[in-house]
Every structure is written in structure tokens, then in C-alpha cells.
Design an enzyme around this catalytic site. Structure first.
Site, PDB file in Angstrom:
ATOM      1  CD  GLU A 195      -6.922  25.697  25.322  1.00  0.00           C
ATOM      2  OE1 GLU A 195      -7.942  25.432  25.429  1.00  0.00           O
ATOM      3  OE2 GLU A 195      -5.860  25.963  26.440  1.00  0.00           O
ATOM      4  CG  ASP A 239      -1.308  28.385  26.211  1.00  0.00           C
ATOM      5  OD1 ASP A 239      -1.470  27.493  25.282  1.00  0.00           O
ATOM      6  OD2 ASP A 239      -1.982  29.303  26.904  1.00  0.00           O
TER       7      ASP A 239
END
Length: 411
Positions: free
Chosen positions: A177, A117
């Protein structure tokens, strides 16, 4: 914890010749490496767009298997509203085909943890496509941390090409994250417990690994009040903005710079108009700490906040607190120090001297370190500007950093 595989004197460390062979292999295949990076950068994966995250993970999985072959083990963990986690495992090599299963079950793997991400919203590529200008390669997420995924793939390919024995390799991909690893954390902690060492190819600090990271506390603080016309009947209102504005200095006062504790009120907003007594106000707080005791102190203090007088006595005002001690601080442990010593040997073989750095940002390595497990962080690209419009990596750092990562995969 048994650190024998990291500390015993007869543990093989790649020779300078082998490391240079790996580095040369990456240099010779640099065009392919960068094309693989382009392929996954073109899949936008903003942390809060589940559809794009799913599509991006599918593409990353396809690329990885095209390069490394079918894994001996694969597991995908649903992330709910967050990005899914994907675990891929390949046996140690070289190994005979009939020994492959035994290699997976009998040997502890080396795990590479990468998040796919990014902080960049959908549509960023339309105004900022990946591009190269001399030694600079720019694009959303190239540094933080899509290069780390490609770097892991090519480190394994380089070892295979050179016929160098390596441990079983686990690639763990997570999709949240950048927003706290709510779904990713339990998967990371479970997957890395059996690893001989975990590698986190987050961006390096100018080519240096990161051995200390600050821990974090997040706080969402909201005051609910009562709206009223500011001119006609202000006495009928209870201003949430006024109450929160008085509370902010108390929040900021929790900082202790002499102990490495910083407090930042990043956003403060509320109200609906100039002439309206504000019925709601909120602020988002970011705290960074170097020690667990400080994390506990600040988190407890934030949870204990109350409105100051005279607002506390006004029953129309209500304080709402959401406090998350998100990541523990990462400091050197015996396990990680042993791994760092091994990394230093490898760096010396490449003519480099390691000087690990402390940084204020956190990563998934914080979770692993807190368990006392061996972890090395900041093994990824050399560059600048994560989360910024000048995010870039230096192409000249691709081969040296990949060779160093490959060395830690080797036995």
C-alpha cells in the site's frame, strides 16, 4: 447497487449497552491487545523488502489464527517483487457448526482491508523499539497501520465474547500500500465486490472517519544528456540538469489550488560533479487531486511534456516520462453515505458525534470507492505522525475505536 442491508429501518444496530460491553471487554484485555500489537510491530515489514514482508505476513497469519481459529476460506496471492496479499474468511456467528459453510456462501461478508507494509526500513527497530509513555504508544508502523490488523482481530473476539451475531468477516492483508498497491489493487477490487461494506482501519483523523481523500498522480521524469568536461570542452556536452531545471516550472504550473490540485516536485537530482556537464537528471513528482477530471487533466499534461527550447532542438537530449494515475480520488457515494449513516448511529450509542474529515493522503479505500462500493475509511487508531519519527497512537483510543469497528461487523 442494493443498499437494503445498510438502509432498511429494521436493520439491527447494537444498543448502547452492547457497545459499552464491547468497549469494556477491550479495556479489560488491553494488555493482551497491546502485546499482540508488539508482536507484529517487532516483525519489520518495509514495503520493498520481500523477505521481511513474507516473514511478517507469516507471523501476522499465525497470530490471527491463534486468536480467531482456522478460517473457513484462505487464499494467498503472490505479489511478485511486492508483498503478497492474504485473504482470510470466518463465517458469521453465532452459527451452528453444520451451518457454517452455508453462512459463508449465503451471506455477504464485511471486509476489513489492512496493509502490513510500512515506510520504515529494516533496522529501524534497533533504534526505535515500540514503547509506551503514559497514554502514548510509539513505534514504527504502530499507527499506519499495524494497529488496524490487531483492532480487527479483537473486534471479532469482543463480538464473540458478548454472543453478538455478526456477519461473515473477511480480513484482507496487503503488502504494498505504501508504494502504490501495484500488486494489491486487483486483489482488493476483486475481494470487496461481494462485501456488504468494506472497513479500512487506517489511522483516524483525531477519532473521526475519513470520507474524502485526494487522488494521486505520480510522475518520474528523466532527462538524458551528454557528459563533458565543464572547463575544457563544455560545447561537447548537453546538460540534462539545465534542461530539467527549465522544465520544472512548467510542471509546477499544472497545479490548480482553487480546484484542490497540488503539485510537488519532491526530489530533483542529477549530474556527477561540479565540473562535469550533467549527462542525466531526474525528478519525482507528486500530484494530489480532489476530482477525477483533474486527475485526467494533469496526467495527460504530464504525458505530453516536451523539453522547452532551446533544449528541444538539441538531439543529444532525450526526455523520458513515466506517469501513473495511481489512485482515484475518494468522494462520498450513495453506498458509502449509507454506511456512514449506520456508523453515526453506532457512534451515538457510544456518546460520540461523527464529523467525517477530508484528508490529502490516499489509501486503498480510494480504489473501493471508485467502484461505487460502500467503504468506510479512517476507522483505526487515534494518534499522530504517520511516516514520521513521532508516529504514535493514544492507548485511550484503543477501546472506543475497536468498539466502533465491531459495531460495523455486527448485523
Amino acid at each position: 447497487m442494493n443498499l437494503e442491508h445498510l438502509t432498511r429501518e429494521d436493520t439491527a444496530v447494537l444498543t448502547s449497552a452492547q457497545l459499552l460491553e464491547i468497549q469494556t471487554f477491550i479495556t479489560e484485555h488491553l494488555k493482551d491487545v497491546l502485546e499482540d500489537l508488539r508482536r507484529i510491530v517487532q516483525c519489520e515489514t518495509p514495503s520493498q523488502d520481500k523477505a521481511l514482508l513474507d516473514a511478517g505476513l507469516t507471523e501476522i497469519r499465525a497470530l490471527t489464527i491463534e486468536r480467531l481459529g482456522e478460517p473457513s476460506h484462505e487464499a494467498r496471492t503472490e505479489g511478485g517483487e511486492y508483498g503478497d496479499a492474504l485473504e482470510l474468511l470466518w463465517p458469521g456467528a453465532p452459527a451452528a457448526a453444520d451451518d457454517a459453510a452455508a453462512a459463508v456462501t449465503s451471506e455477504a461478508p464485511v471486509t476489513s482491508v489492512c496493509h502490513y507494509d510500512t515506510v520504515w526500513p529494516a533496522g529501524t527497530l534497533s533504534v526505535w523499539p515500540m514503547s509506551i509513555d503514559g497514554d502514548r504508544l510509539t513505534g514504527p508502523g504502530v499507527l499506519d497501520m499495524k494497529f488496524g490488523i490487531v483492532q480487527t482481530i479483537w473486534a471479532v473476539l469482543a463480538l464473540r465474547s458478548a454472543g453478538i451475531t455478526h456477519a461473515p468477516v473477511r480480513l484482507l492483508l496487503t503488502g504494498d500500500e505504501e508504494i502504490g498497491s501495484v500488486a494489491g489493487r486487483p486483489v482488493i477490487e476483486a475481494a470487496t465486490k461481494d462485501s456488504r461494506v468494506t472497513l479500512v482501519p487506517e489511522p483516524s483523523a483525531g477519532g473521526q472517519p475519513k470520507d474524502r481523500r485526494k487522488g494521486m498522480v505520480f510522475a518520474d521524469i528523466t532527462v538524458h544528456g551528454v557528459e563533458a568536461h565543464a572547463g575544457l570542452e563544455p560545447e561537447n556536452g548537453a546538460s540534462a540538469v539545465h534542461a530539467l531545471a527549465v522544465l520544472v516550472p512548467e510542471i509546477v504550473a499544472l497545479a490548480a489550488p482553487e480546484r484542490g490540485t497540488t503539485v510537488n516536485v519532491g526530489t530533483l537530482q542529477g549530474g556527477t560533479g561540479r565540473n562535469v556537464v550533467a549527462g542525466r537528471a531526474e525528478c519525482l513528482v507528486d500530484v494530489r487531486v480532489t476530482e477525477t477530471a483533474e486527475q485526467d487533466r494533469v496526467a495527460d499534461a504530464l504525458r505530453a511534456l516536451t523539453l522547452p527550447e532551446p533544449y528541444r532542438s538539441d538531439e543529444r537530449l532525450r526526455l523520458e516520462l513515466q506517469v501513473d494515475a495511481n489512485r482515484p480520488p475518494m468522494n462520498p457515494t450513495p453506498a458509502s453515505e449509507a454506511a456512514m449513516a449506520r456508523l453515526a448511529q453506532l457512534a451515538a450509542g457510544l456518546g460520540r458525534e461523527l464529523s467525517p474529515r477530508m484528508v490529502g493522503g490516499a489509501s486503498d479505500a480510494n480504489f473501493i470507492s471508485a467502484l461505487g462500493l460502500p467503504v468506510l475509511d479512517g476507522l483505526g487508531a487515534v494518534g499522530e505522525g504517520p511516516h514520521a519519527w513521532h508516529e504514535h497512537l493514544l492507548i485511550s483510543g484503543v477501546a472506543p475505536q475497536t468498539a466502533l469497528l465491531a459495531g460495523m461487523l455486527a448485523e
